[in-house]
Design a protein around this motif. Structure first.
Motif, PDB file in Angstrom:
ATOM      1  N   PRO A  16     -36.186   7.420  -7.908  1.00  0.00           N
ATOM      2  CA  PRO A  16     -34.925   7.311  -7.480  1.00  0.00           C
ATOM      3  C   PRO A  16     -33.873   7.290  -8.324  1.00  0.00           C
ATOM      4  CG  PRO A  16     -35.782   5.524  -6.767  1.00  0.00           C
ATOM      5  CD  PRO A  16     -37.126   6.022  -7.121  1.00  0.00           C
ATOM      6  N   GLU A  17     -34.104   6.582  -9.771  1.00  0.00           N
ATOM      7  CA  GLU A  17     -33.470   6.625 -10.867  1.00  0.00           C
ATOM      8  C   GLU A  17     -33.371   7.909 -11.658  1.00  0.00           C
ATOM      9  OE1 GLU A  17     -37.428   5.028 -12.500  1.00  0.00           O
ATOM     10  OE2 GLU A  17     -36.275   4.971 -10.533  1.00  0.00           O
ATOM     11  N   PHE A  18     -34.124   8.928 -11.238  1.00  0.00           N
ATOM     12  CA  PHE A  18     -34.123  10.255 -12.132  1.00  0.00           C
ATOM     13  C   PHE A  18     -32.824  11.038 -11.615  1.00  0.00           C
ATOM     14  CE2 PHE A  18     -38.633  11.435 -13.554  1.00  0.00           C
ATOM     15  CZ  PHE A  18     -38.778  10.222 -14.139  1.00  0.00           C
ATOM     16  N   LEU A  19     -32.265  11.844 -12.430  1.00  0.00           N
ATOM     17  CA  LEU A  19     -30.820  12.582 -12.160  1.00  0.00           C
ATOM     18  C   LEU A  19     -31.347  13.434 -10.981  1.00  0.00           C
ATOM     19  CD1 LEU A  19     -29.286  12.614 -15.735  1.00  0.00           C
ATOM     20  CD2 LEU A  19     -28.696  10.995 -13.761  1.00  0.00           C
ATOM     21  N   ASP A  20     -32.322  14.219 -11.186  1.00  0.00           N
ATOM     22  CA  ASP A  20     -32.481  15.390 -10.357  1.00  0.00           C
ATOM     23  C   ASP A  20     -33.054  14.771  -9.035  1.00  0.00           C
ATOM     24  OD1 ASP A  20     -35.060  14.500 -11.310  1.00  0.00           O
ATOM     25  OD2 ASP A  20     -35.365  16.421 -12.391  1.00  0.00           O
ATOM     26  N   VAL A  21     -33.842  13.685  -8.841  1.00  0.00           N
ATOM     27  CA  VAL A  21     -34.279  13.166  -7.743  1.00  0.00           C
ATOM     28  C   VAL A  21     -33.062  12.478  -6.732  1.00  0.00           C
ATOM     29  CG1 VAL A  21     -35.579  11.329  -6.763  1.00  0.00           C
ATOM     30  CG2 VAL A  21     -36.265  12.564  -8.739  1.00  0.00           C
ATOM     31  N   LYS A  22     -32.084  11.983  -7.467  1.00  0.00           N
ATOM     32  CA  LYS A  22     -30.825  11.518  -6.828  1.00  0.00           C
ATOM     33  C   LYS A  22     -30.222  12.576  -5.944  1.00  0.00           C
ATOM     34  CE  LYS A  22     -29.648   7.667  -9.869  1.00  0.00           C
ATOM     35  NZ  LYS A  22     -28.542   6.977 -10.832  1.00  0.00           N
ATOM     36  N   GLU A  23     -30.158  13.719  -6.595  1.00  0.00           N
ATOM     37  CA  GLU A  23     -29.571  14.666  -5.723  1.00  0.00           C
ATOM     38  C   GLU A  23     -30.307  15.359  -5.091  1.00  0.00           C
ATOM     39  OE1 GLU A  23     -28.284  17.642  -8.686  1.00  0.00           O
ATOM     40  OE2 GLU A  23     -26.727  16.503  -9.723  1.00  0.00           O
ATOM     41  N   ARG A  24     -31.697  15.412  -5.025  1.00  0.00           N
ATOM     42  CA  ARG A  24     -32.386  15.890  -4.014  1.00  0.00           C
ATOM     43  C   ARG A  24     -32.526  15.052  -2.614  1.00  0.00           C
ATOM     44  NH1 ARG A  24     -37.427  17.788  -8.070  1.00  0.00           N
ATOM     45  NH2 ARG A  24     -36.194  18.622  -9.442  1.00  0.00           N
ATOM     46  N   ILE A  25     -32.413  13.819  -2.981  1.00  0.00           N
ATOM     47  CA  ILE A  25     -32.287  12.830  -2.008  1.00  0.00           C
ATOM     48  C   ILE A  25     -30.981  12.747  -1.171  1.00  0.00           C
ATOM     49  CG2 ILE A  25     -32.032  10.264  -1.119  1.00  0.00           C
ATOM     50  CD1 ILE A  25     -34.005   9.638  -3.485  1.00  0.00           C
ATOM     51  N   GLU A  26     -29.933  13.059  -2.032  1.00  0.00           N
ATOM     52  CA  GLU A  26     -28.523  13.481  -1.340  1.00  0.00           C
ATOM     53  C   GLU A  26     -28.298  14.524  -0.542  1.00  0.00           C
ATOM     54  OE1 GLU A  26     -25.063  12.118   0.002  1.00  0.00           O
ATOM     55  OE2 GLU A  26     -26.487  10.899  -1.417  1.00  0.00           O
ATOM     56  N   GLY A  27     -29.267  15.749  -0.997  1.00  0.00           N
ATOM     57  CA  GLY A  27     -29.227  16.755  -0.188  1.00  0.00           C
ATOM     58  C   GLY A  27     -30.078  16.725   1.040  1.00  0.00           C
ATOM     59  N   TYR A  28     -31.116  16.107   0.977  1.00  0.00           N
ATOM     60  CA  TYR A  28     -31.923  15.582   2.366  1.00  0.00           C
ATOM     61  C   TYR A  28     -31.145  15.044   3.340  1.00  0.00           C
ATOM     62  CZ  TYR A  28     -35.360  12.785   5.077  1.00  0.00           C
ATOM     63  OH  TYR A  28     -35.929  12.033   5.927  1.00  0.00           O
ATOM     64  N   LYS A  29     -30.580  14.059   2.610  1.00  0.00           N
ATOM     65  CA  LYS A  29     -29.302  13.392   3.931  1.00  0.00           C
ATOM     66  C   LYS A  29     -28.339  14.048   4.212  1.00  0.00           C
ATOM     67  CE  LYS A  29     -30.135   8.671   1.553  1.00  0.00           C
ATOM     68  NZ  LYS A  29     -29.299   7.674   0.981  1.00  0.00           N
ATOM     69  N   GLU A  30     -27.647  14.921   3.349  1.00  0.00           N
ATOM     70  CA  GLU A  30     -26.561  15.676   3.827  1.00  0.00           C
ATOM     71  C   GLU A  30     -27.380  16.952   4.835  1.00  0.00           C
ATOM     72  OE1 GLU A  30     -24.011  17.601   0.846  1.00  0.00           O
ATOM     73  OE2 GLU A  30     -23.531  15.333  -0.310  1.00  0.00           O
ATOM     74  N   SER A  31     -28.057  17.310   4.730  1.00  0.00           N
ATOM     75  CA  SER A  31     -28.511  18.453   5.470  1.00  0.00           C
ATOM     76  C   SER A  31     -28.771  17.744   7.022  1.00  0.00           C
ATOM     77  CB  SER A  31     -29.821  19.158   5.100  1.00  0.00           C
ATOM     78  OG  SER A  31     -30.300  20.046   5.946  1.00  0.00           O
ATOM     79  N   LEU A  32     -29.507  16.772   7.013  1.00  0.00           N
ATOM     80  CA  LEU A  32     -29.700  15.926   8.190  1.00  0.00           C
ATOM     81  C   LEU A  32     -28.329  15.432   8.894  1.00  0.00           C
ATOM     82  CD1 LEU A  32     -32.613  13.313   7.062  1.00  0.00           C
ATOM     83  CD2 LEU A  32     -32.805  15.450   8.295  1.00  0.00           C
ATOM     84  N   ALA A  33     -27.572  15.105   8.333  1.00  0.00           N
ATOM     85  CA  ALA A  33     -26.217  14.650   8.819  1.00  0.00           C
ATOM     86  C   ALA A  33     -25.523  16.048   9.351  1.00  0.00           C
ATOM     87  CB  ALA A  33     -25.539  14.229   7.799  1.00  0.00           C
ATOM     88  N   ARG A  34     -25.425  17.174   8.674  1.00  0.00           N
ATOM     89  CA  ARG A  34     -25.071  18.360   9.019  1.00  0.00           C
ATOM     90  C   ARG A  34     -25.393  18.825  10.334  1.00  0.00           C
ATOM     91  NH1 ARG A  34     -25.139  21.453   4.589  1.00  0.00           N
ATOM     92  NH2 ARG A  34     -26.852  22.598   5.256  1.00  0.00           N
ATOM     93  N   HIS A  35     -26.789  18.371  10.549  1.00  0.00           N
ATOM     94  CA  HIS A  35     -27.685  19.000  11.852  1.00  0.00           C
ATOM     95  C   HIS A  35     -27.643  17.877  12.930  1.00  0.00           C
ATOM     96  CE1 HIS A  35     -28.559  22.874  10.182  1.00  0.00           C
ATOM     97  NE2 HIS A  35     -29.231  22.351   9.098  1.00  0.00           N
ATOM     98  N   GLY A  36     -26.799  16.940  12.566  1.00  0.00           N
ATOM     99  CA  GLY A  36     -26.787  15.883  13.942  1.00  0.00           C
ATOM    100  C   GLY A  36     -28.144  14.906  13.747  1.00  0.00           C
ATOM    101  N   PHE A  94     -30.708  20.211 -28.242  1.00  0.00           N
ATOM    102  CA  PHE A  94     -30.918  20.312 -26.632  1.00  0.00           C
ATOM    103  C   PHE A  94     -31.488  18.803 -26.287  1.00  0.00           C
ATOM    104  CE2 PHE A  94     -31.891  24.312 -28.476  1.00  0.00           C
ATOM    105  CZ  PHE A  94     -31.175  25.160 -27.674  1.00  0.00           C
ATOM    106  N   ILE A  95     -30.939  18.356 -25.183  1.00  0.00           N
ATOM    107  CA  ILE A  95     -31.477  16.793 -24.853  1.00  0.00           C
ATOM    108  C   ILE A  95     -31.651  17.065 -23.411  1.00  0.00           C
ATOM    109  CG2 ILE A  95     -30.830  14.542 -24.367  1.00  0.00           C
ATOM    110  CD1 ILE A  95     -28.549  14.734 -26.523  1.00  0.00           C
ATOM    111  N   PHE A  96     -32.976  16.953 -23.118  1.00  0.00           N
ATOM    112  CA  PHE A  96     -33.449  17.024 -21.868  1.00  0.00           C
ATOM    113  C   PHE A  96     -33.308  15.623 -20.952  1.00  0.00           C
ATOM    114  CE2 PHE A  96     -36.986  16.379 -18.756  1.00  0.00           C
ATOM    115  CZ  PHE A  96     -36.873  17.689 -17.877  1.00  0.00           C
ATOM    116  N   LEU A  97     -32.492  15.694 -19.958  1.00  0.00           N
ATOM    117  CA  LEU A  97     -32.099  14.498 -19.219  1.00  0.00           C
ATOM    118  C   LEU A  97     -33.054  14.471 -17.991  1.00  0.00           C
ATOM    119  CD1 LEU A  97     -28.322  14.374 -19.280  1.00  0.00           C
ATOM    120  CD2 LEU A  97     -30.055  12.798 -20.545  1.00  0.00           C
ATOM    121  N   ARG A  98     -33.974  13.343 -17.967  1.00  0.00           N
ATOM    122  CA  ARG A  98     -34.489  13.063 -16.624  1.00  0.00           C
ATOM    123  C   ARG A  98     -33.742  11.546 -16.458  1.00  0.00           C
ATOM    124  NH1 ARG A  98     -39.484  15.263 -15.230  1.00  0.00           N
ATOM    125  NH2 ARG A  98     -39.272  15.491 -13.124  1.00  0.00           N
TER     126      ARG A  98
END
Length: 344
Positions: free
Chosen positions: A196-216, A129-133
């Motif tokens: 921000p170089e962490f794989l999971d953090v990149k996705e959390r930042i993207e989710g934050y941005k996408e939700s803001l955009a969806r709500h204008g 198993f390789i734990f990817l951060r």
């Protein structure tokens, strides 16, 4: 004198191969199975476990490799995240009569020793198993892919790497957190990220941005702070955000430890959580429900990720899975008392 497999074969009037098949759980006819077991009982024969391993070329060991930054290696934020995964893997490994080898190596060591390729050549483990951060260079995994060595990536996947992976849906988890805050009437929502170089953090930042955009709601980089997953960075960045002329009414933290620091910072400024500032975390580690107020956070199914990863790896080892796959597990927003409706 101790009986051998040949003695059992002779008494049962079958081949040595048939005796081996019986004791390795392979399908044989009922008559052969009965004769072999009766002969083994009469001769008091027990197959040698070590000989069985040598014959099957199995080590009965699998490895979990955590390639990480040395700074984070010994802090509770990482261990609170890893322990449920390790627990899940261990539970399944135990049922398969396997032992789990843990290796905590820095990325520098992995690169210097070409660690994964070395395991393939030496066949010192049956699977890993390789734990990817952090993103890992393709070349470090190339031998695993070329040799179809049993491996599972946990916590992320890598473009162009044909190795099975199991991860949590960090993107949707972050969206759920921001959607909830918007529903409560918040529009000035800050974020304290992890590295921000962490794989999971990149996705959390993207989710934050996408939700803001969806709500204008326009993305405002002045209320986004780069944290490091530690309590102190949550505390320090929350202090900065609170002192802004137009301070945010809510803060989304990329993990629970930073959220704990943010709560402390808000209280020290004689402000209330959640009346003045709402705070949401991520992970749902044990600290979340112990805080005052208890923390609203995004729960990751880490134990389930460990269980599923182990089941998939052992199926690969047994030859039951031959194709690559990516499985994404859902998160769940856990609502506690750290958020409130925004005053109009």
């Amino acid at each position: 004198m101790k009986s051998t497999i040949r003695d059992v074969a002779k008494l049962a009037s079958v081949s040595v191969g048939s005796v081996s098949n019986v004791f390795n759980g392979k399908n044989v006819g009922e008559d052969i199975h009965r004769r072999v077991m009766e002969a083994a009982s009469l001769l008091e024969y027990t197959p040698d476990a070590i000989a069985k391993k040598l014959a099957s070329r199995k080590t009965q060991f699998v490895g979990l490799f955590v390639a990480n930054d040395e700074k984070e290696m010994f802090f509770s934020s990482l261990w609170g995240f890893l322990i449920p995964i390790i627990h899940g893997i261990f539970k399944v490994a135990e049922t398969q009569d396997y032992s789990l080898h843990l290796d905590f190596s820095t990325l520098q060591k992995v690169k210097r020793k070409n660690l994964f390729n070395q395991i393939v050549k030496e066949k010192s483990l049956d699977g890993i198993f390789i734990f990817l951060r952090w993103p890992i260079d393709y070349e470090l995994l190339s031998e695993l892919e070329r040799e179809s060595f049993p491996a599972i990536l946990i916590n992320g996947s890598l473009p162009g790497v044909n190795i099975p992976s199991i991860k949590v849906n960090n993107l949707e988890g972050a969206k759920a957190a921001i959607d909830y805050l918007v529903k409560l009437g918040h529009s000035k929502i800050a974020m304290i990220t992890g590295p921000p170089e962490f794989l999971d953090v990149k996705e959390r930042i993207e989710g934050y941005k996408e939700s803001l955009a969806r709500h204008g709601i326009p993305y405002n980089p002045t209320i986004v702070r780069k944290g490091d997953f530690f309590f102190k960075s949550g505390y320090a960045h929350a202090k900065e955000l609170i002192k802004l002329k137009k301070r945010p009414t809510a803060i989304f933290c990329a993990n629970d430890h930073m959220a704990a620091g943010a709560i402390k910072a808000v209280k020290e400024e004689n402000l209330s959580v959640p009346k003045d500032i709402s705070i949401v975390g991520f992970d749902d580690q044990i600290i979340a429900e112990m805080l005052d107020p208890p923390l609203t956070t995004v729960r990751q199914p880490l134990y389930q990720a460990g269980i599923l990863s182990a089941r998939r790896l052992f199926n690969i080892i047994k030859g039951k899975i031959h194709t690559s796959f990516q499985e994404v597990l859902d998160t769940k927003l856990i609502v506690r008392n750290s958020c409130a409706s925004q005053k109009k």
